[in-house]
Structures are given as C-alpha cells and as structure tokens.
Design a protein around this motif. Structure first.
Motif, PDB file in Angstrom:
ATOM      1  N   UNK A   1       0.835  -1.212   0.000  1.00 25.12           N
ATOM      2  CA  UNK A   1       0.000   0.000   0.000  1.00 25.12           C
ATOM      3  C   UNK A   1       0.871   1.265   0.000  1.00 25.12           C
ATOM      4  N   UNK A 366      -1.349   5.036  13.056  1.00 27.22           N
ATOM      5  CA  UNK A 366      -0.050   4.699  12.453  1.00 27.22           C
ATOM      6  C   UNK A 366       1.050   5.476  13.176  1.00 27.22           C
TER       7      UNK A 366
ATOM      8  N   UNK B 125      -9.792   1.141  -1.086  1.00 27.34           N
ATOM      9  CA  UNK B 125      -8.442   1.245  -0.512  1.00 27.34           C
ATOM     10  C   UNK B 125      -8.434   2.182   0.699  1.00 27.34           C
ATOM     11  N   UNK B 128      -9.721   0.211   3.454  1.00 20.88           N
ATOM     12  CA  UNK B 128      -8.740  -0.838   3.753  1.00 20.88           C
ATOM     13  C   UNK B 128      -7.538  -0.280   4.522  1.00 20.88           C
ATOM     14  N   UNK B 129      -7.281   1.004   4.309  1.00 20.20           N
ATOM     15  CA  UNK B 129      -6.032   1.607   4.810  1.00 20.20           C
ATOM     16  C   UNK B 129      -5.787   1.400   6.319  1.00 20.20           C
ATOM     17  N   UNK B 130      -6.747   1.732   7.211  1.00 21.59           N
ATOM     18  CA  UNK B 130      -6.463   1.541   8.644  1.00 21.59           C
ATOM     19  C   UNK B 130      -6.275   0.073   9.025  1.00 21.59           C
ATOM     20  N   UNK B 132      -4.325  -1.860   7.692  1.00 17.24           N
ATOM     21  CA  UNK B 132      -2.896  -2.210   7.551  1.00 17.24           C
ATOM     22  C   UNK B 132      -2.272  -2.423   8.924  1.00 17.24           C
TER      23      UNK B 132
END
Lengths: 464, 243
Positions: A1, A366, B125, B128-130, B132
């Motif tokens: 990603x 993050x 996407x 989906x991102x968080x 990861x």
C-alpha cells in the motif's frame, strides 16, 4: 500500500515528479558519461602502456632506485636465462602472451649528410615481440596499437626516431614525414658539424657498414655513439626507417627505437645483458598473481631480479587516472548537492501539501515511522525513475558519441585514442551510480520526512 | 462483530458509572491549556464526565467552547495537562506517542469534518487503509473493506476515487473507514458541518444505525443540536467546563 500511495502521488503531481526525476536523471547522466570517460581512460591508457611496456617489467634489484646514475651496474646479466626460468614454469605458460628483453641506452646520434648531431635516448627491442605486444587488447576495448615501424628481421639495421629527433637531424624531407619540417639551417647548404663528421668517419672505416654510409638504400643514415659497459666509446651506423611522434616533447626530440641486436652490439658488445624484461600477460586482471609467481621463480633461481607492475616503474598512469578520478569525484559531489537540494525542496513541498493527510494517518493509529516510510518511498521511487532515465540517456548518448569516433590524446600517449564512453562496459560502476542516485534521493528526503513524522496531530488535522 | 466489548466485559475490566452499561471513557478533572502565541489559553477546566459504552453520545457547545479539545483528548491525539483519562478501564493519561498510536489503532476510529480521505486511493483502498495495522491478510482486508462499504450503501462505487463522489458519499466512506477496524470507540468531529441538512440527517442516522448494528460507542461533536435524536446522551461544554 505504501508503494501504491507513493506511486499514485507521483502521478498526481506529475509535473513536479517529472522535474525532480529529470534533475536526478540529468545529474546521473553526467555522472555516467564522465564515469564512462574515466573508465575508458582506465582501460585505454593502460592498454596503450601495456602495449608498449608490458604489464610487468623485470629489473635487476636496485635499478629503479639507482640505475639512472649507473645503468651498467644494474643490468640483467643474462636475460635469456631469466626468460628460460619463467618460460619453464607450466603455470605461467598460459598466462604470458609476450616476454621479451629491452635495452635502454643513451648517447649521441649524428647524420653525416646534414651534419647534425644530437644526444639520444634509445630503446633496443625485439621488433617482432614489440609488434605482437602492440596487438594486445586484454580488456577487449578494440584499441590496437600502431605498428612500431621497425622491420621484424632481427638482423635489421633500421631504426625509428622521434618526430622531433627527425626534425633536428634534418631528415624530415628525406623520410617524407607529414607535418615535419626540417629546420631552416639544416640541409645540404649547411656546414657539416665537425663532431658528426668525426664519428661518421669512424664508421666509414668499417667495411661492413660502408654500404650504409654510402646511402645505398635511400634511407637517411644515422650514426649512434654510446659508451659500452666497460666505458669504451662504440659506434654503429644504422638507417632511419621512420619517424614517429612520442608522448613527451623531450623524449620526442631524442628518441631512437632500434633493433635489440643493434643496441646490444652498441652498449653490451654482444654480451647477454639487458636493461629489463617486459612481460605481457593475457589477462590483465591476473597481473598481481603472475608477478608474485615470477618473483618466486626468480628467487628460487637465485637471480638478483625483481618484477614490477608497470605502474610501479612509471607513475604516469596512476597520476593521470588519479587526476580524472578526482575530477569525477568533484563533479559527482556537485551533482549530488544539486540533487539533494532538488529532492529536499520537492519533499518539503509535498509534506506541506499533505499535512492534513499526515494528521489523519497518525490519528488512525499509524506510528511516526509509517509516515516516514510513506515519504521515503516516494523519494526512492523518484530516485528510481531518475536513475532509469539517466541509464537510458547515458546508454543512448554514449552510443552516439562512441559511433562518432571522436579522438583525444591522453597526456601519456603520442597517438590519439578513440573516445569510448564506457557506460555499460563497466557494470559495477553503472550500478553504483544508479544506486547512488536512489540512495541520495532517499537520504535527501530524510530531514523533511522526519519533520513530517514529528508533526503535531491536532495541528495537522486543523490545517487546510 | 464488536469482539472488544465482549472481551472487555468478560474480563470484568469495564467500569460502570451510575448505569448498568459499561463505561467507555471516564474524564477525571481533565484540564488542558493551549498556547496562542505568548498567551496561555485554557481550553478545558477540570472536566469530569463519563461516556457509557454502546451509546451514541453528543458533545455540544458554542464555537471555541472546548468541544474539539475534549474530543482530541478522548481520541488520544492530544494529552491533558492535568487530570486523568480512562478508556475502557485502562488509564491512558500518560501513554507515550507510540503506545497511544497503538491504542488508537486497536480501539478508536475517527470521522472528520472534511472527511480526510486519501485522494489517491480508491474508496475500497481508503477503507482498507487503517486495516494495515491489523494482523490480516491482504485478501481479508479487501473483503472487510468491501463489506463495510456495502454496509454504508456504497458497494457499487468501490473503485472510484474520493474526488469522483459527493460530499455525503465521502462522509459515508469515512464512516466505513472508521468502522472497518472494528474499534470500541468512534470519535466524530463535526461530521455534518460540510453537508447539507438532508445529508447531515442521513449521516447521523447512519452513525446511529452502525452504532446499533456493530454495538460500538460513538461520540459525536456537533454544534447542530437539531440533529441530536431525542433521549440521546449529551455532554454540553461551555467555556471549557461541562455544564
């Protein structure tokens, strides 16, 4: 990603990305071309020198330090015995292309017809061996040496002189050398030099050389006088076959290349001595191993001789290459600086534009490192695109230049070399430059990326 | 779907505050100051309150009252200068940057006023991102993102980019993105401020439905009191104090 985001952001800011990649690409192109030129010097100049001197030279111990002052005391006593020892070694048989003796000498040269005389620096070589050496192309760069101009017959009495020497002896016209004009005072109308006449007369007394001094062949005659190892003056009469330019003017004005047997007759009076033994190796990368083996063999044979790499004997190559390597380093440093500033600027702008995105990503949980990787990936991709651009342009331009057949004369050479920008011929160098571009692109992004990662989340979210 | 709540209840770590429902967040005398140039501004003054798990709680108050500061501290993107904050029974007041990030990744979802979608990613996407940060395979991530987009009614637009859809749809994507990691708490800061009235009501209704469906805790900061459904828990903040 991360790579997906990085790539899409580069596409989104296409103009900026292209400009940055172009800056990297042009910087890389300059480094590749200059490096390709330095590589060509590395191979080209070494090839020229190996064609003339061999990869290795064997001297009597002490010659390099003290031989110039007293060469007779530092000659190889029996060159044939030394060559036989080396030739007898099975391991070296396949390694050695040419092994041949050489006599270095000096004295006075005179031409009776013009009445000119001059000191000379000479080399006595086995013409057939030197001709074979001139064909050496151990790195396959397609650079064959020019013919020596000496006949390969060992009994030949023909010599080759430097262009300056020919000019000073007043034999340019007789040799029909282009771009070589005899001095105005030289020639038939000039009063003969009494010293020249004196030793021309000595030769004239030798019945065997009478035909030469009579100028029966039409080639200019040359009398060479030198002291033998016993210190007795000796003289030979030879004919000048050709005049060839030498790299250094001082040498060009005094150079005489003569057959080995003629030199031997002049200074060693027929004894089996030589100044050096030149060794040319098939694979230049094996020079150190061959040198060590030769050294062992000579030591085992009890010979007071040592083998040297040609760069140890003559530091010219090391100095030339060092100079170009330094230029390359300076230019590369400047290019790196330009690339660093460009990348720094680009990443800083990107960070400013994406502060809110950074805050959002951080709020989603993050860590700072992730934000850092996001921007470093973008820089790495930009570096990769720049490197690919540099490679494509480098290969294309180098092929154009190489096919143009441009020539240049390095400081060590008398004759020009064809410019070959060796970009892909030295893959280690090309890969290093490309890696350097990517690494420098990433490194340049570290500081703005670090700042981005350290942004306060609340303040980032309030932007825009 | 919300296994965190079940796990917390089973562990007996939840705190109830004057209610049978478990406690999602407890503010104890939380104070927060900001520096505006050289002037120190007090944003929150000894705020104490409790937010119950499994509810949709509204934070209201006029502009500059301290709502966003309250929400930032609740969402662990800011720290109190004094006082104590408990989230799902854990004292999170002194968490460091990395630990707070990890806590947010596991437990908190965010919905922002201006959606804050990543423009270069498709809707799927973005959702989906968080994920990861979750130990999931790529396929599982994609499937879950698709499921949440379906849940907010955008199953047919998954491959579009945020720039290709309306503001209301973007906020729906933001709701799906906040829900996808299945957090215990969703923090929404003025989620309807950039939307028209009709769309605002739809988004609030969607959040309420999602809260009920996924049994999560939702805290919505808004100054549009007309959007608050009757009988909803409300915390009103004025001049940095809960009233």
């Amino acid at each position: 990603m991360i790579w997906k985001i990085a790539f899409r952001n580069l596409v989104k800011n296409a103009r900026r990305s292209v400009t940055t990649a172009l800056a990297i690409g042009v910087g890389g192109l300059a480094a590749l071309l200059l490096g390709g030129f330095v590589t060509s010097i590395w191979y080209g100049v070494q090839t020229s020198m190996i064609q003339d001197q061999g990869n290795l030279q064997i001297y009597r111990n002490g010659y390099l330090e003290f031989g110039a002052a007293n060469p007779e005391a530092y000659t190889i006593p029996d060159w044939q015995a030394a060559i036989d020892v080396i030739r007898a070694d099975a391991a070296l048989a396949a390694e050695i292309a040419v092994i041949t003796p050489r006599i270095d000498l000096s004295g006075v040269a005179g031409n009776a017809a013009t009445g000119n005389s001059k000191t000379f620096i000479g080399q006595g070589v086995v013409a057939a061996d030197l001709a074979k050496m001139r064909q050496w192309d151990g790195w396959n760069i397609g650079e064959a040496g020019l013919p020596t101009g000496l006949p390969e017959d060992p009994a030949s009495e023909e010599v080759v002189v430097g262009l300056g020497m020919a000019r000073m002896l007043g034999v340019c016209e007789a040799l029909a050398v282009p771009d070589c004009k005899d001095a105005p005072e030289a020639g038939a109308g000039r009063e003969a030099d009494p010293s020249a006449a004196e030793y021309t007369g000595l030769v004239a007394g030798d019945a065997d050389l009478a035909g030469i001094t009579a100028g029966g062949t039409g080639q200019p005659q040359l009398n060479l006088m030198a002291a033998t190892t016993e210190g007795v003056p000796n003289i030979i009469a030879v004919r000048i076959a050709a005049a060839k330019a030498q790299a250094v003017r001082a040498l060009d004005n005094a150079f005489v290349l003569l057959p080995f047997d003629q030199a031997r007759a002049l200074v060693f009076d027929g004894s089996p001595e030589a100044t050096t033994i030149m060794v040319q190796i098939q694979d230049p990368d094996r020079a150190d191993a061959v040198k060590a083996r030769i050294q062992t063999l000579l030591g085992e044979a009890g010979m007071d001789l040592s083998a040297y790499h040609f760069t140890e004997v003559d530091p010219t190559f090391t100095r030339i290459f060092g100079m170009f390597a330094f230029i390359f380093a300076v230019v590369s440093a400047v290019l790196a600086l330009v690339i660093v500033f460009t990348i720094f600027n680009t990443v800083s702008m990107t960070v400013v534009e994406r502060v809110k995105e950074i805050g959002t990503i951080r709020a989603m949980g993050f860590r700072r490192g992730f934000v850092g990787r996001l921007f470093l990936a973008e820089s790495a991709l930009t570096g990769l695109f720049g490197a690919a651009l540099a490679l494509a342009l480098g290969v294309g331009l180098s092929r154009m230049v190489n096919s143009a057949g441009v020539q240049w004369t390095p400081p060590s050479n008398a004759t020009p070399l064809t410019v070959r920008l060796m970009v892909l011929e030295n893959p280690t160098f090309a890969i290093s430059v490309l890696l350097f571009l990517v690494v420098i692109a990433v490194l340049a992004a570290v500081l703005p990326t670090f700042r981005a990662a350290r942004l306060n989340i609340v303040q980032s979210l309030q932007r825009g | 779907m919300n296994q965190h709540i079940e796990a917390a209840q089973l562990d007996g770590q939840t705190i109830t505050a004057g209610s049978a429902a478990p406690c999602a967040a407890r503010f104890e005398a939380v104070t927060k100051d900001y520096r505006l140039d050289k002037v120190k501004v007090r944003a929150l003054t000894e705020v104490s309150c409790t937010i119950l798990a499994g509810t949709t709680t509204f934070i209201t108050g006029p502009s500059g009252s301290g709502k966003s500061t309250f929400l930032n501290i609740l969402g662990l993107v800011d720290r109190p200068d004094a006082g104590r904050l408990e989230l799902f029974g854990a004292d999170v007041t002194g968490l460091g940057d990395a630990a707070a990030a990890d806590f947010r990744a596991r437990n908190i979802g965010f919905i922002f006023q201006s959606f804050n979608l990543i423009p270069v990613l498709s809707l799927r996407e973005n959702v989906e991102f968080p994920l990861l940060r979750q130990p999931m395979s790529g396929r599982a991530r994609r499937d879950r993102a698709a499921a949440y987009l379906e849940a907010v009614g955008l199953g047919g637009l998954m491959d579009r980019r945020p720039g290709e859809i309306s503001g209301g749809q973007r906020q729906r994507v933001a709701v799906a993105r906040a829900l996808a990691p299945e957090p215990r708490l969703i923090v929404a800061d003025e989620p309807t401020a950039n939307l028209d009235t009709r769309t605002s009501r739809e988004i609030v209704a969607l959040l309420a439905r999602m809260q009920a469906e996924f049994n999560t805790t939702v805290v919505i900061c808004t100054h549009e009191t007309q959007l608050i459904p009757p009988h909803s828990p409300v915390i009103e903040i004025i001049d940095g104090r809960v009233v």
